[in-house]
Design an enzyme around this catalytic site. Structure first.
Site, short mmCIF file in Angstrom:
data_model
loop_
_atom_site.label_atom_id
_atom_site.label_comp_id
_atom_site.label_asym_id
_atom_site.label_seq_id
_atom_site.Cartn_x
_atom_site.Cartn_y
_atom_site.Cartn_z
N GLY A 96 0.81 -1.22 0.00
CA GLY A 96 0.00 0.00 0.00
C GLY A 96 0.85 1.27 0.00
O GLY A 96 0.33 2.36 0.20
N GLU A 102 4.98 2.91 8.29
CA GLU A 102 4.67 1.65 8.98
C GLU A 102 5.87 1.15 9.78
O GLU A 102 5.73 0.68 10.91
CB GLU A 102 4.24 0.59 7.97
CG GLU A 102 2.90 0.89 7.32
CD GLU A 102 2.52 -0.06 6.20
OE1 GLU A 102 1.35 -0.08 5.83
OE2 GLU A 102 3.40 -0.75 5.68
C1 A5P Z 1 0.67 -1.20 3.27
O1 A5P Z 1 1.73 -0.41 2.83
C2 A5P Z 1 1.08 -2.63 3.39
O2 A5P Z 1 2.22 -2.81 4.17
C3 A5P Z 1 -0.08 -3.44 3.91
O3 A5P Z 1 0.10 -3.81 5.23
C4 A5P Z 1 -0.24 -4.60 3.07
O4 A5P Z 1 -0.29 -4.20 1.71
C5 A5P Z 1 -1.44 -5.47 3.43
O5 A5P Z 1 -2.60 -5.02 2.83
P1 A5P Z 1 -3.91 -5.90 2.81
O6 A5P Z 1 -4.33 -6.08 4.22
O7 A5P Z 1 -4.90 -5.08 2.01
O8 A5P Z 1 -3.57 -7.19 2.11
#
Ligand code: A5P
Length: 225
Positions: A96, A102
């Site tokens: 994402g 994060e």
């Molecule tokens: C965001 O940058 C990512 O680290 C998310 O934690 C990761 O893409 C998980 O996303 P979903 O929960 O939509 O699979």
């Protein structure tokens, strides 16, 4: 029930009054944010910090009090999804595009609960292209050095333009196929000038992995379980 919802509910059950809570990014983290919103509406008193502008918006519309990261010294609990989780609890994150914030939240949290459905569990990291946040300045040179480490890589696009992160940077998606030594690869990538952060999350940051299965069960995995 949707496994993402189940794991989100389980993780949110660990939140107590007075805690500073880190909010993740992505569809699984969104389930947790909505669940926290319900608990806040029911009287839970917390403050939260968000790992992305999208999550901050969702938190605000869910009634969760957001504080700036500059206003806190530690996070009690951080709940977020992942793109891949291996047996040793190393993660790939950043699908994402929020990996930098994060990782800052994960590193500064007393507890980091990773919430995933079973599709995210892998023997070895690397099938999911590794996101690497890079500065826009000299991005092509940075990309050249990433490719020299043995991957195919490209700058993430959106609407035929470079995708720009919340921090004004770009994302290089790097397909390594198999990542056998995540820490070593992370260090090699971080040594390239122009790289801001990698989506490899060291297992030392992870408290537990809460996995949801399609049969409606969940398991909480700690490194010794
Ligand atoms: C965001 O940058 C990512 O680290 C998310 O934690 C990761 O893409 C998980 O996303 P979903 O929960 O939509 O699979």
């Amino acid at each position: 029930m949707d496994p993402k919802r189940l794991v989100a509910e389980k993780a949110v059950s660990y939140i107590e009054n007075g805690m500073i809570v880190g909010l993740g990014t992505g569809s699984t983290a969104n389930e947790a944010i909505r669940e926290i919103g319900k608990r806040v509406a029911g009287g839970l008193r917390i403050k939260a910090v968000a790992s992305s502008l999208k999550s901050e918006d969702l938190a605000k519309t869910s009634g969760i009090p957001i504080v700036p990261l500059s206003g806190i010294t530690q996070i009690d609990i951080y709940i977020d999804g992942a793109d891949e989780v291996n047996h040793d609890h190393y993660l790939i994150k950043g699908g994402g595009a929020s990996l930098l914030r994060e990782k800052i939240l994960a590193y500064n949290s007393k507890k980091f609960l990773v919430i995933v459905d079973e599709s995210k569990l892998v023997d070895q990291l690397g099938r999911f292209p590794l996101p690497v946040e890079v500065t826009p300045f000299a991005a092509n040179l940075t990309l050249k050095h990433l490719i020299a480490l043995g991957c195919s890589a490209g700058i993430r696009q959106k609407d035929q333009q470079h995708y720009v992160t919340d921090n004004g940077n770009l994302i290089a998606d790097c397909s390594f196929g198999k990542i056998t030594e995540p820490s070593i690869l992370h260090n090699k990538i971080k040594s390239i000038p122009g790289v801001v952060e990698t989506g490899i999350f060291d297992n030392s940051m992870v408290t537990s992995i809460i996995v949801g299965y399609s049969n409606g069960t969940i398991k909480e995995l700690t490194k010794n379980s």
